[in-house]
Design an enzyme around this catalytic site. Structure first.
Site, mmCIF file in Angstrom:
data_model
loop_
_atom_site.group_PDB
_atom_site.id
_atom_site.type_symbol
_atom_site.label_atom_id
_atom_site.label_comp_id
_atom_site.label_asym_id
_atom_site.label_seq_id
_atom_site.Cartn_x
_atom_site.Cartn_y
_atom_site.Cartn_z
ATOM 1 N N HIS A 111 -6.574 -11.216 5.065
ATOM 2 C CA HIS A 111 -6.469 -11.200 3.643
ATOM 3 C C HIS A 111 -5.399 -12.094 3.109
ATOM 4 O O HIS A 111 -5.597 -12.930 1.940
ATOM 5 C CB HIS A 111 -6.052 -9.838 3.312
ATOM 6 C CG HIS A 111 -7.126 -8.672 3.674
ATOM 7 N ND1 HIS A 111 -8.246 -9.017 3.550
ATOM 8 C CD2 HIS A 111 -6.909 -7.426 4.125
ATOM 9 C CE1 HIS A 111 -8.969 -7.878 3.788
ATOM 10 N NE2 HIS A 111 -8.274 -6.933 4.176
ATOM 11 N N LYS B 6 2.598 -0.437 4.723
ATOM 12 C CA LYS B 6 1.954 0.991 4.224
ATOM 13 C C LYS B 6 3.103 1.802 3.922
ATOM 14 O O LYS B 6 4.250 1.541 4.177
ATOM 15 C CB LYS B 6 1.344 1.609 5.325
ATOM 16 C CG LYS B 6 -0.017 0.459 5.779
ATOM 17 C CD LYS B 6 -1.109 1.354 6.715
ATOM 18 C CE LYS B 6 -2.525 0.771 6.666
ATOM 19 N NZ LYS B 6 -3.092 0.866 5.264
ATOM 20 N N GLU C 96 0.815 -1.191 0.054
ATOM 21 C CA GLU C 96 -0.051 -0.121 0.059
ATOM 22 C C GLU C 96 0.824 1.317 0.060
ATOM 23 O O GLU C 96 1.970 1.379 0.904
ATOM 24 C CB GLU C 96 -0.949 0.012 1.267
ATOM 25 C CG GLU C 96 -1.647 -1.113 1.328
ATOM 26 C CD GLU C 96 -2.911 -1.111 2.565
ATOM 27 O OE1 GLU C 96 -3.948 -0.353 2.500
ATOM 28 O OE2 GLU C 96 -2.417 -1.594 3.482
ATOM 29 N N ASP D 119 -4.382 -6.567 11.298
ATOM 30 C CA ASP D 119 -5.031 -6.002 10.162
ATOM 31 C C ASP D 119 -4.987 -6.731 8.803
ATOM 32 O O ASP D 119 -6.034 -6.880 8.234
ATOM 33 C CB ASP D 119 -4.481 -4.798 9.832
ATOM 34 C CG ASP D 119 -5.629 -3.843 9.137
ATOM 35 O OD1 ASP D 119 -6.791 -4.081 9.309
ATOM 36 O OD2 ASP D 119 -5.396 -3.220 8.240
#
Length: 509
Positions: free
Chosen positions: A254, A350, A230, A249
């Site tokens: 995922h 991220k 990301e 997360d």
């Protein structure tokens, strides 16, 4: 090649979708755009209504104005104003406190009225788009009000968004509470990654092509890399993210969903439970990460300032001394005949240079003694790599070796590429259309079962425990706009391998 005629899906059955937390981002960014796309495709019946539940004191017209302005940016620019207005007119606003029994008694009355007026069949899809602390309470309140009961052929389904707990203990407690209120086959734990076409296509690509399945094993595959990169930071989610982190997360949901889909054995049918049985077997076959292995098989990172972006600790609602990780890399091994000895490297982070999700399957090199003098560069013959692109450019790519046009024999790697948008067209999608449609039709294939959730948390729990006991001392350890900490490169380099360079991905300027 002649394209096969495509089957046309039938509209979903009549019903009411009840959205708890309808004033939040999920409703405006995903749910209503997805409902519009389903309507555009002719997959919502006339006997379909939406009840939006929120604490704000307003009426249906006020909510329609709100969702009209808030959801518009997330709908196809060529959207039909007529269809969009038709969807808005199907909205019924319901003001209520999630924790008050009277709310659910009044809701039961409203649902009966909608059934009488619009012939919804008494079917209800309860969608929990709320903070996770409300999941159990809402489920129990629905059950106490008789709204979870299926009778006379009607269905009642409960959709739960992640996070499904924050560790193994809380995940088990949440599953127990949900199963007190609803039967397991009524519970749909949603993972939007499973709504993406390429994820669904993995099974068809593997098991419907005779050139693929025979080589999909340890004899031919050297290793597999799964990357979810990301480019954005935590944005407005700092309060939630600082309590969760990248491991909680992303990994138990995922990334393990992608891993189990690409590694499962063929099911006896496409029945939802048959497919999920095979996925559950894979998760249970992953070698547990022992506490003493955490420091050698896992890497955590946190982004600092860089590329014009602030450091994680400077983000809104983040502790300035936070030790929460924004990057995770792991090496996983699967104890099955098919995958024995094949390492799976997963990473997510991220503030990386590009936004992309892919599964890269690298095959073992072919015997190459005869090609030593045929390479453009004096190197080994490059291994073949199959890449399943999940986002943003959904498709499948394959690298292989070919002769360079020349009087002398020369080899060079080349690319073969399939893109969904080029072949089938690039229709608007949020990733939720298929999931909502399948939930309305009662197909659980793309949803997480309780045992799958708990297997995922069982895998990461030792990592959570060690990381909590040994807080990181070097955070932040990678700059915004980089590919993560050096330790992640070291993790895979120790095995004589390297992370695949970003290709065909969206790299932000």
């Amino acid at each position: 090649m002649t394209e096969q005629p495509r089957k046309t899906a039938a509209p979903a059955p009549p019903g009411v979708m009840v959205i708890f937390g309808a004033g939040g981002d999920l409703a405006k960014r995903k749910l209503f755009p997805a409902l519009y796309n389903l309507m555009k495709q002719g997959l919502l019946p006339q006997q379909f209504r939406v009840v939006v539940v929120d604490r704000r004191d307003r009426d249906a017209d006020a909510y329609r104005d709100f969702i009209d302005s808030e959801a518009r940016p997330f709908i196809d620019k060529d959207a039909s104003a007529t269809l969009w207005q038709e969807l808005l007119q199907r909205i019924h606003y319901f003001n209520g406190d999630f924790q008050q029994p009277d709310t659910y008694a009044r809701m039961a009355t409203l649902l009966d009225e909608l059934d009488k007026n619009y012939q919804t069949g008494g079917n209800c899809l309860f969608y929990l788009a709320t903070p996770p602390g409300f999941f159990g309470d809402i489920a129990l309140q629905l059950q106490a009000a008789g709204l979870a009961t299926q009778k006379d052929g009607q269905w009642r389904h409960l959709v739960v968004e992640k996070p499904f707990g924050r560790d193994l203990q809380s995940a088990r407690a949440l599953n127990k509470t949900l199963q007190q209120a609803f039967n397991e086959d009524q519970i749909y734990r949603i993972d939007h990654y499973l709504g993406k076409e390429t994820v669904q296509n993995i099974l068809m690509y593997r098991f419907a092509n005779s050139t693929v399945e025979p080589i999909w094993n340890r004899r031919y595959i050297d290793h597999v890399q799964i990357t979810v990169s990301e480019s954005i930071g935590v944005g407005t989610r700092g309060g939630y993210y600082d309590q969760a982190g990248a491991l909680r997360d992303m990994i138990p949901n995922h990334l393990l969903a992608l891993l189990s889909t690409v590694t499962m054995e063929p099911a006896n049918s496409v029945d939802g439970n048959a497919v999920r049985d095979e996925q559950a077997k894979i998760l249970k076959a992953i070698q547990p990460i022992l506490p003493e292995q955490v420091l050698t098989q896992t890497v955590r990172g946190q982004y600092g300032a860089g590329a014009g972006s602030a450091a994680y600790r400077d983000e809104d609602r983040v502790d300035p001394n936070s030790s929460t990780e924004t990057f995770v890399a792991m090496k996983l091994m699967i104890d099955t005949w098919r995958w024995a000895g094949v390492p799976f490297y997963v990473r997510t982070g991220k503030r990386m240079p590009g936004r992309y999700t892919e599964i890269a399957v690298q095959f073992k090199p072919a015997p190459n003694m005869m090609f030593h003098d045929s390479l453009l560069r004096r190197e080994q013959v490059p291994p073949n790599t199959l890449v399943l692109r999940i986002q943003p450019n959904e498709g499948i790519g394959m690298s292989f070796n070919a002769k360079v046009p020349s009087p002398i024999p020369q080899l060079s790697p080349v690319e073969m590429d399939f893109s969904y948008s080029n072949y089938f067209g690039d229709g608007p999608t949020t990733g939720y259309e298929t999931l909502l449609y399948e939930c309305m039709n009662g197909d659980p294939t793309l949803f997480k079962r309780a045992d799958v959730i708990e297997s995922g948390w069982s895998l990461v729990q030792p990592v959570l425990d060690v990381w909590q006991a040994l807080p990181p001392r070097e955070f932040p350890n990678y700059a915004s706009g980089s590919w993560g900490p050096q330790e992640a490169d070291d993790l895979i380099r120790r095995d004589g391998r390297s992370w695949r360079p970003c290709k065909n991905c969206h790299v932000d300027n």
